[in-house]
Design a protein around this motif. Structure first.
Motif, PDB file in Angstrom:
ATOM      1  N   THR A 193      19.967  -8.558  -8.010  1.00  0.00           N
ATOM      2  CA  THR A 193      19.958  -7.418  -8.747  1.00  0.00           C
ATOM      3  C   THR A 193      18.183  -7.169  -9.138  1.00  0.00           C
ATOM      4  OG1 THR A 193      20.324  -8.121 -11.086  1.00  0.00           O
ATOM      5  CG2 THR A 193      22.106  -7.074  -9.752  1.00  0.00           C
ATOM      6  N   HIS A 194      17.926  -5.999  -8.959  1.00  0.00           N
ATOM      7  CA  HIS A 194      16.534  -5.712  -9.264  1.00  0.00           C
ATOM      8  C   HIS A 194      16.404  -4.445  -9.830  1.00  0.00           C
ATOM      9  CE1 HIS A 194      14.663  -8.501  -5.918  1.00  0.00           C
ATOM     10  NE2 HIS A 194      16.083  -8.243  -5.568  1.00  0.00           N
ATOM     11  N   ALA A 195      15.467  -4.139 -10.598  1.00  0.00           N
ATOM     12  CA  ALA A 195      15.098  -2.790 -11.297  1.00  0.00           C
ATOM     13  C   ALA A 195      13.781  -2.479 -11.419  1.00  0.00           C
ATOM     14  CB  ALA A 195      15.504  -2.941 -12.705  1.00  0.00           C
ATOM     15  N   ARG A 196      13.521  -1.280 -11.484  1.00  0.00           N
ATOM     16  CA  ARG A 196      12.215  -0.626 -11.646  1.00  0.00           C
ATOM     17  C   ARG A 196      12.238   0.428 -12.688  1.00  0.00           C
ATOM     18  NH1 ARG A 196       8.677   2.978  -7.578  1.00  0.00           N
ATOM     19  NH2 ARG A 196       6.869   3.239  -9.199  1.00  0.00           N
ATOM     20  N   LEU A 197      11.356   0.202 -13.625  1.00  0.00           N
ATOM     21  CA  LEU A 197      11.327   0.973 -14.877  1.00  0.00           C
ATOM     22  C   LEU A 197      10.362   2.079 -14.675  1.00  0.00           C
ATOM     23  CD1 LEU A 197      11.558  -1.622 -17.703  1.00  0.00           C
ATOM     24  CD2 LEU A 197      13.304  -0.557 -16.653  1.00  0.00           C
ATOM     25  N   ALA A 198      10.380   3.153 -15.519  1.00  0.00           N
ATOM     26  CA  ALA A 198       9.150   4.214 -15.382  1.00  0.00           C
ATOM     27  C   ALA A 198       8.051   3.819 -15.743  1.00  0.00           C
ATOM     28  CB  ALA A 198       9.745   5.436 -16.193  1.00  0.00           C
ATOM     29  N   THR A 199       8.028   2.518 -16.803  1.00  0.00           N
ATOM     30  CA  THR A 199       6.690   2.133 -17.064  1.00  0.00           C
ATOM     31  C   THR A 199       6.134   1.151 -16.225  1.00  0.00           C
ATOM     32  OG1 THR A 199       8.112   0.718 -18.581  1.00  0.00           O
ATOM     33  CG2 THR A 199       7.208   2.875 -19.496  1.00  0.00           C
ATOM     34  N   ASP A 200       6.936   0.558 -15.392  1.00  0.00           N
ATOM     35  CA  ASP A 200       6.074  -0.164 -14.322  1.00  0.00           C
ATOM     36  C   ASP A 200       5.265   0.116 -13.621  1.00  0.00           C
ATOM     37  OD1 ASP A 200       8.089  -2.167 -15.368  1.00  0.00           O
ATOM     38  OD2 ASP A 200       9.508  -2.050 -13.548  1.00  0.00           O
ATOM     39  N   PRO A 201       4.117  -0.587 -13.204  1.00  0.00           N
ATOM     40  CA  PRO A 201       3.040  -0.268 -12.402  1.00  0.00           C
ATOM     41  C   PRO A 201       3.702   0.409 -11.007  1.00  0.00           C
ATOM     42  CG  PRO A 201       2.930  -2.324 -12.761  1.00  0.00           C
ATOM     43  CD  PRO A 201       4.099  -1.957 -13.489  1.00  0.00           C
ATOM     44  N   ALA A 202       3.034   1.470 -10.534  1.00  0.00           N
ATOM     45  CA  ALA A 202       3.454   1.786  -9.085  1.00  0.00           C
ATOM     46  C   ALA A 202       3.213   1.206  -7.941  1.00  0.00           C
ATOM     47  CB  ALA A 202       2.984   3.315  -8.769  1.00  0.00           C
ATOM     48  N   PRO A 203       3.809   0.536  -7.151  1.00  0.00           N
ATOM     49  CA  PRO A 203       3.556  -0.307  -6.084  1.00  0.00           C
ATOM     50  C   PRO A 203       2.307   0.362  -5.167  1.00  0.00           C
ATOM     51  CG  PRO A 203       5.645   0.464  -5.782  1.00  0.00           C
ATOM     52  CD  PRO A 203       5.439   1.006  -6.900  1.00  0.00           C
ATOM     53  N   ALA A 204       1.561  -0.507  -4.578  1.00  0.00           N
ATOM     54  CA  ALA A 204       0.571  -0.063  -3.623  1.00  0.00           C
ATOM     55  C   ALA A 204       1.414   0.230  -2.460  1.00  0.00           C
ATOM     56  CB  ALA A 204      -0.552  -0.996  -3.463  1.00  0.00           C
ATOM     57  N   THR A 205       1.057   1.136  -1.739  1.00  0.00           N
ATOM     58  CA  THR A 205       1.570   1.356  -0.279  1.00  0.00           C
ATOM     59  C   THR A 205       0.558   2.122   0.644  1.00  0.00           C
ATOM     60  OG1 THR A 205       3.566   2.353   0.933  1.00  0.00           O
ATOM     61  CG2 THR A 205       2.567   3.665  -1.045  1.00  0.00           C
ATOM     62  N   ASP A 206       0.679   1.917   1.944  1.00  0.00           N
ATOM     63  CA  ASP A 206      -0.024   2.695   2.883  1.00  0.00           C
ATOM     64  C   ASP A 206       0.779   3.717   3.469  1.00  0.00           C
ATOM     65  OD1 ASP A 206      -2.160   1.037   2.468  1.00  0.00           O
ATOM     66  OD2 ASP A 206      -1.426  -0.578   4.263  1.00  0.00           O
ATOM     67  N   LEU A 207       2.004   3.988   3.231  1.00  0.00           N
ATOM     68  CA  LEU A 207       2.781   4.759   3.812  1.00  0.00           C
ATOM     69  C   LEU A 207       3.195   5.780   2.777  1.00  0.00           C
ATOM     70  CD1 LEU A 207       4.532   5.711   6.247  1.00  0.00           C
ATOM     71  CD2 LEU A 207       6.317   4.339   5.507  1.00  0.00           C
TER      72      LEU A 207
END
Length: 178
Positions: A158-172
């Motif tokens: 299981t994985h989770a992302r919270l609204a307070t987590d930093p946004a991941p870097a993406t080129d797309l």
């Protein structure tokens, strides 16, 4: 090349049918549904790839053709949570589309007031794990023998992302059409 996210429609039946045959690992995504005919694929879109208050499924569309899905289900505002899912046809993999779609839909979900987004993948699916990590979903643990396909049970990470987590870097950066 243009990649966007938009709700599924009956005109995507042929693309869904073709995607379902592109890789054997996709069978579990469709719950054993036979998508070999246009009628069956159109019915699956209407029944299972819903776009309503409880679940939103966006087609990942490359140059006008649906090649995958990213979905938010079990949307629950009391606790501000939802369950995320994603899949791509075999030919669309390895281009960053799944992570890009998951990032875009996660930002959409946070924008409507959700706080915690969860997902899970079989532990024998390292590609799905890479997608989750690239989209900023942190590993939380293993659910032992959670899924059963045929006679085999699979552990799920299981994985989770919270609204307070930093946004991941993406080129797309994918745009969402409602």
């Amino acid at each position: 090349m243009s990649v966007v996210l938009r709700p599924w429609n009956s005109g995507d039946a042929s693309a869904l049918s073709e995607a379902s045959r592109s890789a054997s690992d996709l069978a579990t995504q469709f719950g054993g549904a036979d998508l070999s005919t246009l009628a069956a694929a159109a019915a699956f879109i209407d029944q299972s790839l819903r776009f309503d208050e409880h679940a939103k499924n966006w087609a990942v569309v490359e140059d006008g053709v649906a090649i995958g899905n990213v979905g938010v289900s079990a949307i629950e505002f009391r606790h501000e949570t939802a369950w995320m899912s994603y899949w791509l046809a075999a030919g669309a993999r390895g281009k960053g589309y799944a992570a890009g779609a998951l990032i875009a839909v996660s930002e959409w979900a946070f924008g409507i007031g959700l706080y915690r987004l969860e997902l899970g993948h079989r532990v024998n699916n390292p590609a799905s794990c890479r997608v989750a990590n690239a989209a900023g979903f942190r590993t939380e643990g293993i659910e032992r023998e959670k899924l059963r396909y045929g006679d085999v049970r699979y552990d799920v990470e299981t994985h989770a992302r919270l609204a307070t987590d930093p946004a991941p870097a993406t080129d797309l950066v994918l745009s969402i059409e409602d």
